[in-house]
Design an enzyme around this catalytic site. Structure first.
Site, PDB file in Angstrom:
ATOM      1  N   LYS A  75       0.831  -1.203   0.000  1.00 49.34           N
ATOM      2  CA  LYS A  75       0.000   0.000   0.000  1.00 49.34           C
ATOM      3  C   LYS A  75       0.864   1.252   0.000  1.00 49.34           C
ATOM      4  CE  LYS A  75      -3.794   0.211  -0.020  1.00 49.34           C
ATOM      5  NZ  LYS A  75      -4.662   0.305  -1.219  1.00 49.34           N
ATOM      6  N   HIS A  96      -2.163   4.966  -5.930  1.00 45.66           N
ATOM      7  CA  HIS A  96      -3.479   5.620  -5.991  1.00 45.66           C
ATOM      8  C   HIS A  96      -3.368   7.099  -5.626  1.00 45.66           C
ATOM      9  CE1 HIS A  96      -5.498   1.831  -6.714  1.00 45.66           C
ATOM     10  NE2 HIS A  96      -4.946   1.305  -5.633  1.00 45.66           N
ATOM     11  N   SER A 134      -8.137  -6.935  -8.028  1.00 47.66           N
ATOM     12  CA  SER A 134      -9.511  -6.624  -8.429  1.00 47.66           C
ATOM     13  C   SER A 134     -10.386  -7.874  -8.378  1.00 47.66           C
ATOM     14  CB  SER A 134      -9.516  -6.029  -9.838  1.00 47.66           C
ATOM     15  OG  SER A 134      -8.840  -4.791  -9.879  1.00 47.66           O
ATOM     16  N   VAL A 179     -13.414  -6.075 -11.451  1.00 51.08           N
ATOM     17  CA  VAL A 179     -14.171  -6.092 -10.192  1.00 51.08           C
ATOM     18  C   VAL A 179     -15.641  -6.384 -10.468  1.00 51.08           C
ATOM     19  CG1 VAL A 179     -14.999  -4.694  -8.258  1.00 51.08           C
ATOM     20  CG2 VAL A 179     -12.610  -4.561  -8.951  1.00 51.08           C
ATOM     21  N   ASP A 198     -22.404  -0.117 -17.515  1.00 49.48           N
ATOM     22  CA  ASP A 198     -21.105   0.318 -18.004  1.00 49.48           C
ATOM     23  C   ASP A 198     -21.343   1.347 -19.110  1.00 49.48           C
ATOM     24  OD1 ASP A 198     -18.072  -0.860 -17.659  1.00 49.48           O
ATOM     25  OD2 ASP A 198     -18.372  -0.024 -19.659  1.00 49.48           O
ATOM     26  N   SER A 220     -24.631   2.986 -18.710  1.00 49.35           N
ATOM     27  CA  SER A 220     -24.530   3.807 -17.513  1.00 49.35           C
ATOM     28  C   SER A 220     -24.695   5.280 -17.870  1.00 49.35           C
ATOM     29  CB  SER A 220     -23.175   3.585 -16.829  1.00 49.35           C
ATOM     30  OG  SER A 220     -23.108   4.319 -15.633  1.00 49.35           O
ATOM     31  N   LEU A 240     -13.235   2.115 -12.542  1.00 49.86           N
ATOM     32  CA  LEU A 240     -11.802   2.409 -12.466  1.00 49.86           C
ATOM     33  C   LEU A 240     -11.389   3.301 -13.623  1.00 49.86           C
ATOM     34  CD1 LEU A 240      -8.914   1.873 -11.307  1.00 49.86           C
ATOM     35  CD2 LEU A 240      -8.771  -0.009 -12.955  1.00 49.86           C
ATOM     36  N   ALA A 268     -14.274   1.382  -5.425  1.00 55.64           N
ATOM     37  CA  ALA A 268     -13.479   2.469  -6.000  1.00 55.64           C
ATOM     38  C   ALA A 268     -13.009   3.472  -4.956  1.00 55.64           C
ATOM     39  CB  ALA A 268     -14.293   3.192  -7.077  1.00 55.64           C
ATOM     40  N   ASP A 270     -10.498   3.551  -3.044  1.00 54.42           N
ATOM     41  CA  ASP A 270      -9.067   3.887  -3.055  1.00 54.42           C
ATOM     42  C   ASP A 270      -8.721   4.897  -4.142  1.00 54.42           C
ATOM     43  OD1 ASP A 270      -9.325   2.178  -5.202  1.00 54.42           O
ATOM     44  OD2 ASP A 270      -8.059   0.598  -4.369  1.00 54.42           O
ATOM     45  N   GLU A 324      13.283  -6.930 -12.609  1.00 53.93           N
ATOM     46  CA  GLU A 324      13.713  -6.154 -13.776  1.00 53.93           C
ATOM     47  C   GLU A 324      14.266  -4.794 -13.371  1.00 53.93           C
ATOM     48  OE1 GLU A 324      12.118  -4.975 -18.268  1.00 53.93           O
ATOM     49  OE2 GLU A 324      10.818  -6.081 -16.882  1.00 53.93           O
TER      50      GLU A 324
END
Length: 374
Positions: A75, A96, A134, A179, A198, A220, A240, A268, A270, A324
């Site tokens: 976090k 975030h 998610s 999600v 959506d 939506s 998101l 949502a 966060d 990496e």
């Protein structure tokens, strides 16, 4: 490179950013890995397991932050950790930043190289590091919602699947991403009636086919939202915008029309949340509050409640990127890996992700221009 794994200090957060096998991969590649004592205990990993994998156990989190060239977390750094961030340090975690502009400014002031799991992008704008979390959050949203609907927890006293002669719960899911689809799958499995919304008509077609027409799908918009929010027993926010702040789609007036004892779970949160009445962040130990007779759940680290499952799921996809960055350094890693470059949010005081820059009201600078300076 020296990689630090501090203990997570967010309330009720028991995940850890590297499992012992990941530590072994790094140490076998010649890197030093510093692990704060008991960092993995919540997820079931002892300090001794980390030692056997080649890690050095640090009793002091402050000393670990001071020595590490790269910090790997789960976090975002909390205010108590801001002063621990070193100048030029690589920070790899869920950031975030749209929801925590203060942290964005601190990272810029420290000239950190801040890489966010949630903006690392794969082909077709997939989010491979965010996806497993998610999936967990989607499953948990329906699972938790089913419990909160019980009168014991302040809900309407509605059983998700109903029984013969009694209708099932009405579950409304806003957002058709990972999600939303995962929450839908669990809700259908419980026998609920599911409506999913959506803004992408093609995505709605895909979801409709995926569930063989066992859902109600709607475009939506404010009109549709006003209608479906009224009859929802359980409302799940699953929108998101990678790197950006979540749009406020469900207004307070809409919430006022909901049934007494209905439940809202805003995954949502966060990214700021999509529900206007979500005016505070909650925790696993105190997850809900009531407003206008509706139960609100706004826990930003939902997968933290299942730390062992979540830690394995997260590290399965993050460890390769850690390796990496450690092997190549951030400049070569960004130059050679577009996915990783997309994860860069703040580099040497510059905001290099356009959505993040817009969300925190800062100027955007292309990453390649910043890298040319160093």
């Amino acid at each position: 490179m020296i990689i630090g794994v501090p203990k997570e200090i967010k309330e009720d957060e028991k995940r850890v950013s590297l499992v012992p096998s990941g530590v072994q991969m790094l140490t076998q590649s010649g890197h030093r890995v510093l692990v704060e004592n008991d960092a993995g205990v919540g997820a079931g990993f002892s300090d001794e397991e980390y030692r056997q994998a080649g890690a050095e156990i640090f009793e002091s989190g402050q000393a670990l932050w001071q020595e590490a060239q790269m910090i790997v977390k789960v976090k975002e750094p909390l205010p108590g950790e801001y002063q621990l961030i070193q100048d030029g340090q690589i920070i790899l975690t869920f950031l975030h930043l749209a929801a925590v502009p203060q942290l964005a400014r601190v990272l810029a002031e420290k000239k950190a190289v801040a890489v966010a799991y949630e903006t690392i992008e794969g082909p077709n704008r997939s989010l491979p590091l965010l996806e497993p979390m998610s999936e967990i959050a989607g499953r948990m949203a329906t699972q938790i919602g089913a419990r909160l609907l019980e009168s014991t927890f302040g809900g309407r006293g509605v059983l998700m699947g109903g029984v013969p002669g009694v209708p099932p719960a009405d579950v409304v899911i806003i957002g058709g991403g990972t999600v939303g689809v995962t929450a839908t799958r669990v809700a259908i499995g419980m026998g609920a009636q599911v409506t999913i919304l959506d803004i992408n008509s093609q995505r709605l077609r895909e979801i409709y086919r995926l569930f063989d027409g066992r859902i109600v799908s709607l475009m939506s918009n404010s009109y549709s939202l006003e209608r479906v929010v009224q009859y929802a027993d359980l409302l799940i926010g699953a929108v998101l915008l990678p790197g950006g702040r979540a749009p406020r789609l469900v207004t307070e007036e809409m919430v006022k029309t909901m049934k007494p004892g209905a439940v809202i779970i805003d995954v949502a949160i966060d990214q700021g949340g999509i529900v206007e009445t979500i005016d505070r962040v909650t925790t696993h130990s105190s997850p809900t509050y009531s407003k206008h007779g509706v139960l609100h759940y706004a826990v930003p680290n939902m997968p933290g409640a299942v730390p062992r499952t979540a830690t394995f799921a997260l590290t399965n996809v993050t460890t390769g990127f850690v390796l990496e960055l450690a092997n190549k350094g951030y400049k070569a890693a960004f130059a050679e890996n577009e996915m990783l470059a997309a994860g860069a949010n703040v580099v040497h005081g510059h905001f290099v992700h356009p959505a993040v820059a817009e969300a925190v009201n800062m100027d955007y600078t292309p990453l390649n221009r910043v890298l040319q300076q160093f």
